[in-house]
Design an enzyme around this catalytic site. Structure first.
Site, mmCIF file in Angstrom:
data_model
loop_
_atom_site.group_PDB
_atom_site.id
_atom_site.type_symbol
_atom_site.label_atom_id
_atom_site.label_comp_id
_atom_site.label_asym_id
_atom_site.label_seq_id
_atom_site.Cartn_x
_atom_site.Cartn_y
_atom_site.Cartn_z
ATOM 1 N N LEU A 8 0.858 -1.187 0.000
ATOM 2 C CA LEU A 8 0.000 0.000 0.000
ATOM 3 C C LEU A 8 0.894 1.236 0.000
ATOM 4 C CD1 LEU A 8 -2.659 -1.096 2.659
ATOM 5 C CD2 LEU A 8 -2.494 -1.703 0.242
ATOM 6 N N ALA A 10 -0.217 4.479 -1.633
ATOM 7 C CA ALA A 10 -0.983 5.535 -2.297
ATOM 8 C C ALA A 10 -1.237 6.745 -1.414
ATOM 9 C CB ALA A 10 -2.324 4.979 -2.791
ATOM 10 N N ARG A 15 1.051 14.624 7.427
ATOM 11 C CA ARG A 15 1.877 15.010 8.585
ATOM 12 C C ARG A 15 3.354 15.151 8.237
ATOM 13 N NH1 ARG A 15 0.442 10.646 12.958
ATOM 14 N NH2 ARG A 15 2.211 11.648 14.023
ATOM 15 N N GLN A 73 -5.007 3.645 -7.097
ATOM 16 C CA GLN A 73 -6.093 4.030 -6.197
ATOM 17 C C GLN A 73 -6.362 5.515 -6.426
ATOM 18 O OE1 GLN A 73 -5.341 3.824 -1.947
ATOM 19 N NE2 GLN A 73 -7.514 3.587 -1.475
ATOM 20 N N ASN A 170 -2.562 -4.715 16.267
ATOM 21 C CA ASN A 170 -2.572 -4.962 14.828
ATOM 22 C C ASN A 170 -1.516 -4.096 14.139
ATOM 23 O OD1 ASN A 170 -3.293 -5.554 12.178
ATOM 24 N ND2 ASN A 170 -5.035 -4.159 12.165
ATOM 25 N N ASN A 376 54.975 15.246 -9.339
ATOM 26 C CA ASN A 376 54.909 16.009 -8.097
ATOM 27 C C ASN A 376 54.354 17.396 -8.395
ATOM 28 O OD1 ASN A 376 56.075 16.058 -5.068
ATOM 29 N ND2 ASN A 376 56.306 18.063 -5.997
ATOM 30 N N ASN A 385 41.234 25.110 -16.655
ATOM 31 C CA ASN A 385 40.528 24.284 -17.641
ATOM 32 C C ASN A 385 39.328 24.972 -18.273
ATOM 33 O OD1 ASN A 385 39.279 24.183 -15.067
ATOM 34 N ND2 ASN A 385 38.131 22.368 -15.641
ATOM 35 N N ARG A 439 57.751 33.148 -16.801
ATOM 36 C CA ARG A 439 57.473 34.233 -15.865
ATOM 37 C C ARG A 439 58.346 35.425 -16.234
ATOM 38 N NH1 ARG A 439 60.350 30.569 -11.277
ATOM 39 N NH2 ARG A 439 62.502 31.233 -11.580
#
Length: 456
Positions: A8, A10, A15, A73, A170, A376, A385, A439
Site C-alpha cells: 500500500l 498511495a 503530517r 487508487q 494490529n 609532483n 581548464n 614568468r
C-alpha cells in the site's frame, strides 16, 4: 504454493508536510517503499503489486527498476479500497498474498518468511502480523479465542474494560488466502464515520464465515509505521543500527556506531577502521584495510585496499590502493586516483585521472586532466581548464615536476620527465625532458621604498 505481495503506497502523508509522497522519503539512503520491496524480494516473493495514488508518477519512477506491477487508487478511501484496486493483480491467482505498507520500512526478511510459513502450515484463511507492546494506547487490539486463533480486532476507542488491557496490537500487515480475500472484498462497505473501506473488515467477514484466522507476533520495531518527520528519524536510527551491526559482524571496526552513517547499498571489507562522523552513501565500496578518520563523506565511489582518508569529500570516483586523501580534499565526480598517490590538504580534483605514485600535496586544483605516474605538484598549482565558455583538457606525462604557483592553461600538454619552474604560466607544450620557465624577469628598483616614503 504461489506467494505474492501487495504494498500500500498511495497515501499522501499530510503530517510529513512535504511535496514528496510519503513512501519516497528515505531511510539510510533508500526510499521506504523500496526498502519494503527489497525485503519481500529477499524472502523469494517475486510477484509484487504496488498500489499508487498520491504522487503516482513519482512513486512509479522511483520503483521502476524493481520489476513490480502497479494498481491505481484514484481516491484514498481506506486500506480496504486500496486492496480492492488490486483485484486485477489478484485475478486468476491461487495461493497466498501478503499485504504490507510502504511507510513501514523496518519489516525484516525473516519475519516475512515466518508469516508465509505460519499461514501456509497452519491452514489459515488469514494471518495478522502483530506486536506485543507495553503501551498499546491508540492501536487496534487483537482479541484471541481460547485456542489461540483470532476472534476479532477491536479499535482502541471501542475496547471494553477487559479488551483495553490487551497489549497485542494490529500492525496492518497481513497474509491472506487469495480466494478468501477476493470473496470478502466484495462484501466490505464504508458504513462508518469516515466513509472509508477498511481491510480489517475482511477479518470480521472471514470469522463470520467460519474461516480460520491466526496472528503472528513480531518485534514492535519491525511494524512501526512512519507518519511524521520524527518517526522518520526514529526509523532511520533503528535501520542505521542494523546496518552498522551487520558491518561490525563482518569484521569492520566502527569506533562509534552511533555517529557513523552508512547507507543500505554500501559494501565494506574486513579490517577497515571507520572513525566517527563519516557518511558513506550510495553504492560506495570500501575495500579491506582502509582507515577513515573523522569527518568524511564518500558517495557512489570505490575505495581500494589500504587507503587512508581524512576529513574529505569523494563523489562518484575511484581511489586506488595505498593512497592517502586529505585532510580537506575534494574529489569530484568522474575522477580516478591511482595507487600510492598522495592527495593532500585543500586539493580539488575534478573529472581527472591521477597516475600511480603521484603527489598532489596541498592547495592545488586539477580539472579535466590526465596526469601520469610519479609526478609532483607544488603548492598552489592550478589547471586552468575553463575559459568562460568551454572546458579544455590538460595532459601531463610521467615523472613531471610542477613547481609551486604554476598555472597550466588548457588545452596544453606537458610531456614526460619535464620540470616547470615555480610561478610559471604554461600555455604551450612542454617537450620531453625540458625545463619550462614562463614568468617575467625580476627587476629590483634600488631604494624605491625610501623614495616613495613607504618605509615604516
Amino acid at each position: 504454493m504461489y506467494n505474492c505481495a501487495i504494498i500500500l503506497a498511495a497515501g499522501e502523508g499530510k503530517r510529513m508536510k512535504s511535496s514528496t509522497p510519503k513512501v519516497l522519503h528515505k531511510v539510510c539512503g533508500k526510499e521506504m517503499v523500496n526498502v519494503v520491496i527489497d525485503e519481500i524480494r529477499k524472502a523469494q516473493v517475486d510477484n509484487i503489486d504496488v498500489i499508487i495514488g498520491t504522487g503516482a508518477e513519482k512513486v512509479r519512477k522511483a520503483t521502476e527498476l524493481k520489476n513490480v506491477e502497479y494498481s491505481i487508487q484514484e481516491k484514498q478511501l481506506g486500506t480496504g479500497n486500496a486492496v480492492i484496486c488490486a483485484k486485477g493483480f489478484l485475478k486468476d491467482k491461487k495461493g497466498t498474498v501478503m499485504v504490507f505498507t510502504g511507510d513501514a520500512p523496518l519489516i525484516r526478511e525473516e519475519s516475512i518468511r515466518k508469516l508465509m510459513d505460519f499461514h501456509n502450515k497452519g491452514g489459515y484463511s488469514a494471518v495478522i502480523l502483530t506486536s506485543i507492546v507495553e503501551n498499546p494506547s491508540g492501536y487496534g487490539r487483537i482479541i484471541r479465542e481460547e485456542n489461540g486463533e483470532v476472534l476479532k480486532i477491536v479499535e482502541h476507542k471501542d475496547c471494553s474494560t477487559e479488551e483495553i488491557k490487551v497489549n497485542e496490537i494490529n500492525s496492518s500487515m497481513y497474509c491472506f488466502d487469495i480466494e478468501s480475500l477476493m470473496n470478502s472484498l466484495d462484501r466490505i462497505d464504508n458504513n462508518n464515520a469516515q466513509g472509508e473501506y477498511y481491510l480489517t473488515d475482511v477479518i470480521e467477514i472471514l470469522k463470520r464465515s467460519g474461516k480460520k484466522v491466526g496472528a503472528l507476533p513480531v518485534p514492535f520495531e519491525e511494524t512501526q509505521g512512519v507518519n511524521s518527520r520524527l518517526q522518520l528519524s526514529q526509523a532511520e536510527k533503528i535501520m542505521r543500527h542494523r546496518i552498522n551491526e551487520k558491518h561490525m559482524e563482518n569484521g569492520v571496526t566502527l569506533i562509534d556506531p552511533d555517529t557513523t552513517y552508512i547507507d543500505f547499498d554500501v559494501k565494506i571489507s574486513n579490517d577497515t577502521v571507520i572513525y566517527p562522523q563519516n557518511v558513506l552513501q550510495g553504492k560506495t565500496k570500501i575495500d579491506k584495510g582502509c582507515v577513515l578518520y573523522p569527518g568524511s563523506r564518500i558517495d557512489n565511489s570505490i575505495v581500494e585496499s589500504d587507503v587512508t582518508i581524512q576529513s574529505s569529500v569523494i563523489l562518484d570516483s575511484k581511489i586506488g590502493s595505498n593512497t592517502t586523501v586529505g585532510p580537506f580534499a575534494y574529489i569530484r565526480p568522474e575522477s580516478v586516483i591511482g595507487n600510492s598517490v598522495r592527495i593532500g590538504d585543500f586539493v580539488e580534483v575534478k573529472k581527472s585521472s591521477i597516475g600511480d605514485k603521484t603527489k598532489v600535496s596541498h592547495l592545488t586544483y586539477i580539472g579535466d586532466a590526465e596526469v601520469g605516474s610519479g609526478c609532483n605538484f607544488g603548492c598552489g598549482t592550478v589547471v586552468v581548464n575553463y575559459d568562460g565558455k568551454k572546458k579544455y583538457k590538460t595532459i601531463i606525462g610521467d615523472n613531471s615536476f610542477i613547481g609551486c604557483n604554476t598555472n597550466l592553461v588548457s588545452p596544453v600538454k606537458v610531456n614526460d620527465n619535464t620540470y616547470i619552474a615555480a610561478g610559471s604560466t604554461i600555455t604551450n607544450e612542454v617537450p620531453d625532458g625540458a625545463l619550462a620557465i614562463a614568468r617575467a624577469k625580476q627587476v629590483n628598483k634600488k631604494d624605491w621604498v625610501y623614495k616613495k616614503g613607504l618605509n615604516k
